[in-house]
Design a protein around this motif. Sequence first.
Motif, PDB file in Angstrom:
ATOM      1  N   TYR A  29       5.149 -39.782  45.373  1.00  0.00           N
ATOM      2  CA  TYR A  29       6.398 -39.539  44.662  1.00  0.00           C
ATOM      3  C   TYR A  29       7.078 -38.323  45.298  1.00  0.00           C
ATOM      4  CZ  TYR A  29       5.415 -42.800  40.849  1.00  0.00           C
ATOM      5  OH  TYR A  29       5.198 -43.910  40.093  1.00  0.00           O
ATOM      6  N   ASN A  30       8.306 -38.084  44.897  1.00  0.00           N
ATOM      7  CA  ASN A  30       9.055 -36.929  45.391  1.00  0.00           C
ATOM      8  C   ASN A  30       9.127 -35.862  44.312  1.00  0.00           C
ATOM      9  OD1 ASN A  30       9.852 -38.250  47.847  1.00  0.00           O
ATOM     10  ND2 ASN A  30      11.333 -39.386  46.668  1.00  0.00           N
ATOM     11  N   TYR A  31       9.288 -34.621  44.752  1.00  0.00           N
ATOM     12  CA  TYR A  31       9.573 -33.536  43.827  1.00  0.00           C
ATOM     13  C   TYR A  31      10.501 -32.556  44.529  1.00  0.00           C
ATOM     14  CZ  TYR A  31       6.163 -30.653  46.364  1.00  0.00           C
ATOM     15  OH  TYR A  31       5.490 -29.957  47.338  1.00  0.00           O
ATOM     16  N   GLU A  32      11.189 -31.746  43.728  1.00  0.00           N
ATOM     17  CA  GLU A  32      12.074 -30.710  44.272  1.00  0.00           C
ATOM     18  C   GLU A  32      11.487 -29.354  43.944  1.00  0.00           C
ATOM     19  OE1 GLU A  32      16.253 -30.680  43.386  1.00  0.00           O
ATOM     20  OE2 GLU A  32      16.344 -32.871  43.501  1.00  0.00           O
ATOM     21  N   ASP A  41       2.346 -35.009  48.671  1.00  0.00           N
ATOM     22  CA  ASP A  41       1.343 -35.409  49.662  1.00  0.00           C
ATOM     23  C   ASP A  41       0.022 -34.668  49.453  1.00  0.00           C
ATOM     24  OD1 ASP A  41       2.090 -32.888  50.522  1.00  0.00           O
ATOM     25  OD2 ASP A  41       2.897 -33.559  52.437  1.00  0.00           O
ATOM     26  N   PHE A  42      -0.275 -34.399  48.201  1.00  0.00           N
ATOM     27  CA  PHE A  42      -1.549 -33.777  47.818  1.00  0.00           C
ATOM     28  C   PHE A  42      -1.744 -32.414  48.462  1.00  0.00           C
ATOM     29  CE2 PHE A  42      -2.043 -38.349  47.372  1.00  0.00           C
ATOM     30  CZ  PHE A  42      -2.518 -38.467  46.080  1.00  0.00           C
ATOM     31  N   GLY A  43      -0.665 -31.669  48.619  1.00  0.00           N
ATOM     32  CA  GLY A  43      -0.757 -30.308  49.125  1.00  0.00           C
ATOM     33  C   GLY A  43      -0.746 -30.167  50.635  1.00  0.00           C
ATOM     34  N   ALA A  44      -0.469 -31.236  51.376  1.00  0.00           N
ATOM     35  CA  ALA A  44      -0.447 -31.148  52.841  1.00  0.00           C
ATOM     36  C   ALA A  44       0.759 -30.351  53.338  1.00  0.00           C
ATOM     37  CB  ALA A  44      -0.461 -32.536  53.470  1.00  0.00           C
ATOM     38  N   THR A  45       1.937 -30.583  52.751  1.00  0.00           N
ATOM     39  CA  THR A  45       3.151 -29.898  53.179  1.00  0.00           C
ATOM     40  C   THR A  45       3.210 -28.484  52.616  1.00  0.00           C
ATOM     41  OG1 THR A  45       4.316 -32.003  53.279  1.00  0.00           O
ATOM     42  CG2 THR A  45       5.665 -30.019  53.240  1.00  0.00           C
ATOM     43  N   ILE A  46       3.023 -28.385  51.315  1.00  0.00           N
ATOM     44  CA  ILE A  46       2.983 -27.087  50.638  1.00  0.00           C
ATOM     45  C   ILE A  46       1.662 -27.028  49.888  1.00  0.00           C
ATOM     46  CG2 ILE A  46       4.000 -25.649  48.840  1.00  0.00           C
ATOM     47  CD1 ILE A  46       6.685 -26.886  49.448  1.00  0.00           C
ATOM     48  N   PRO A  47       0.785 -26.101  50.238  1.00  0.00           N
ATOM     49  CA  PRO A  47      -0.480 -26.000  49.502  1.00  0.00           C
ATOM     50  C   PRO A  47      -0.229 -25.869  48.004  1.00  0.00           C
ATOM     51  CG  PRO A  47      -0.539 -24.622  51.455  1.00  0.00           C
ATOM     52  CD  PRO A  47       0.882 -25.111  51.313  1.00  0.00           C
ATOM     53  N   ILE A  48      -1.043 -26.518  47.220  1.00  0.00           N
ATOM     54  CA  ILE A  48      -0.834 -26.582  45.781  1.00  0.00           C
ATOM     55  C   ILE A  48      -0.786 -25.194  45.153  1.00  0.00           C
ATOM     56  CG2 ILE A  48      -1.850 -27.400  43.609  1.00  0.00           C
ATOM     57  CD1 ILE A  48      -2.789 -29.881  45.275  1.00  0.00           C
ATOM     58  N   GLU A  50       0.335 -22.484  46.505  1.00  0.00           N
ATOM     59  CA  GLU A  50       1.649 -21.901  46.816  1.00  0.00           C
ATOM     60  C   GLU A  50       2.735 -22.508  45.935  1.00  0.00           C
ATOM     61  OE1 GLU A  50       2.736 -21.857  50.959  1.00  0.00           O
ATOM     62  OE2 GLU A  50       0.716 -21.204  51.553  1.00  0.00           O
ATOM     63  N   PHE A  51       2.619 -23.801  45.645  1.00  0.00           N
ATOM     64  CA  PHE A  51       3.567 -24.458  44.751  1.00  0.00           C
ATOM     65  C   PHE A  51       3.540 -23.792  43.377  1.00  0.00           C
ATOM     66  CE2 PHE A  51       4.237 -27.588  41.371  1.00  0.00           C
ATOM     67  CZ  PHE A  51       5.529 -28.010  41.663  1.00  0.00           C
ATOM     68  N   TYR A  52       2.346 -23.588  42.828  1.00  0.00           N
ATOM     69  CA  TYR A  52       2.242 -22.975  41.502  1.00  0.00           C
ATOM     70  C   TYR A  52       2.651 -21.502  41.524  1.00  0.00           C
ATOM     71  CZ  TYR A  52       0.259 -27.158  39.483  1.00  0.00           C
ATOM     72  OH  TYR A  52       0.091 -28.439  39.025  1.00  0.00           O
ATOM     73  N   GLN A  53       2.394 -20.803  42.609  1.00  0.00           N
ATOM     74  CA  GLN A  53       2.860 -19.416  42.719  1.00  0.00           C
ATOM     75  C   GLN A  53       4.381 -19.371  42.696  1.00  0.00           C
ATOM     76  OE1 GLN A  53       1.035 -17.813  46.250  1.00  0.00           O
ATOM     77  NE2 GLN A  53      -1.019 -17.803  45.334  1.00  0.00           N
ATOM     78  N   ALA A  54       5.026 -20.319  43.391  1.00  0.00           N
ATOM     79  CA  ALA A  54       6.488 -20.378  43.385  1.00  0.00           C
ATOM     80  C   ALA A  54       7.001 -20.633  41.967  1.00  0.00           C
ATOM     81  CB  ALA A  54       6.975 -21.462  44.349  1.00  0.00           C
ATOM     82  N   MET A  55       6.332 -21.518  41.231  1.00  0.00           N
ATOM     83  CA  MET A  55       6.728 -21.781  39.840  1.00  0.00           C
ATOM     84  C   MET A  55       6.600 -20.521  38.995  1.00  0.00           C
ATOM     85  SD  MET A  55       5.249 -25.562  38.941  1.00  0.00           S
ATOM     86  CE  MET A  55       5.623 -25.379  37.212  1.00  0.00           C
ATOM     87  N   GLU A  56       5.508 -19.788  39.173  1.00  0.00           N
ATOM     88  CA  GLU A  56       5.305 -18.559  38.400  1.00  0.00           C
ATOM     89  C   GLU A  56       6.390 -17.535  38.679  1.00  0.00           C
ATOM     90  OE1 GLU A  56       1.354 -17.305  39.427  1.00  0.00           O
ATOM     91  OE2 GLU A  56       0.419 -18.587  37.923  1.00  0.00           O
ATOM     92  N   LYS A  57       6.933 -17.568  39.898  1.00  0.00           N
ATOM     93  CA  LYS A  57       7.988 -16.623  40.287  1.00  0.00           C
ATOM     94  C   LYS A  57       9.374 -17.129  39.879  1.00  0.00           C
ATOM     95  CE  LYS A  57       5.351 -14.773  44.140  1.00  0.00           C
ATOM     96  NZ  LYS A  57       5.218 -14.707  45.602  1.00  0.00           N
ATOM     97  N   GLY A  58       9.434 -18.287  39.210  1.00  0.00           N
ATOM     98  CA  GLY A  58      10.713 -18.775  38.693  1.00  0.00           C
ATOM     99  C   GLY A  58      11.383 -19.858  39.512  1.00  0.00           C
ATOM    100  N   ALA A  59      10.704 -20.429  40.481  1.00  0.00           N
ATOM    101  CA  ALA A  59      11.303 -21.500  41.276  1.00  0.00           C
ATOM    102  C   ALA A  59      11.676 -22.669  40.372  1.00  0.00           C
ATOM    103  CB  ALA A  59      10.334 -21.974  42.360  1.00  0.00           C
ATOM    104  N   MET A  60      12.787 -23.295  40.663  1.00  0.00           N
ATOM    105  CA  MET A  60      13.221 -24.476  39.921  1.00  0.00           C
ATOM    106  C   MET A  60      12.475 -25.686  40.465  1.00  0.00           C
ATOM    107  SD  MET A  60      15.350 -23.436  37.678  1.00  0.00           S
ATOM    108  CE  MET A  60      15.991 -24.983  37.130  1.00  0.00           C
ATOM    109  N   THR A  61      11.903 -26.479  39.573  1.00  0.00           N
ATOM    110  CA  THR A  61      11.170 -27.671  39.991  1.00  0.00           C
ATOM    111  C   THR A  61      11.683 -28.891  39.239  1.00  0.00           C
ATOM    112  OG1 THR A  61       9.463 -27.309  38.326  1.00  0.00           O
ATOM    113  CG2 THR A  61       9.069 -26.384  40.520  1.00  0.00           C
ATOM    114  N   LYS A  62      11.632 -30.032  39.896  1.00  0.00           N
ATOM    115  CA  LYS A  62      11.997 -31.317  39.298  1.00  0.00           C
ATOM    116  C   LYS A  62      11.096 -32.379  39.901  1.00  0.00           C
ATOM    117  CE  LYS A  62      16.946 -30.332  39.138  1.00  0.00           C
ATOM    118  NZ  LYS A  62      18.262 -30.819  39.593  1.00  0.00           N
ATOM    119  N   THR A  63      10.846 -33.412  39.133  1.00  0.00           N
ATOM    120  CA  THR A  63      10.131 -34.562  39.665  1.00  0.00           C
ATOM    121  C   THR A  63      11.080 -35.765  39.635  1.00  0.00           C
ATOM    122  OG1 THR A  63       9.245 -35.141  37.494  1.00  0.00           O
ATOM    123  CG2 THR A  63       7.868 -33.756  38.918  1.00  0.00           C
TER     124      THR A  63
END
Length: 74
Positions: A29-32, A41-48, A50-63
């Motif tokens: 699936y895709n996410y923003e 891609d199960f963390g291949a492009t962005i390690p998981i 790092e994704f959650y760290q970005a969320m904690e810092k306020g990154a906007m996410t969408k699925t």
Amino acid sequence: MADYIISCGSPADLSREHLLDIDVRFVPYNYELDGTVYKDDFGATIPIDEFYQAMEKGAMTKTTQLNVDEYCTF
């Protein structure tokens, strides 16, 4: 050869390795993340982590759901 294929989407809450081990095909699936679209891609492009760290810092996410073309290609 079997008359069927067992498949699922990447949000199935199983690891990539497990799906490969049990011969279940998966469609990513895709996410923003801050306006940039990525494949789940199960963390291949962005390690998981790092994704959650970005969320904690306020990154906007969408699925998103798959569009018809992505699913037919799969």
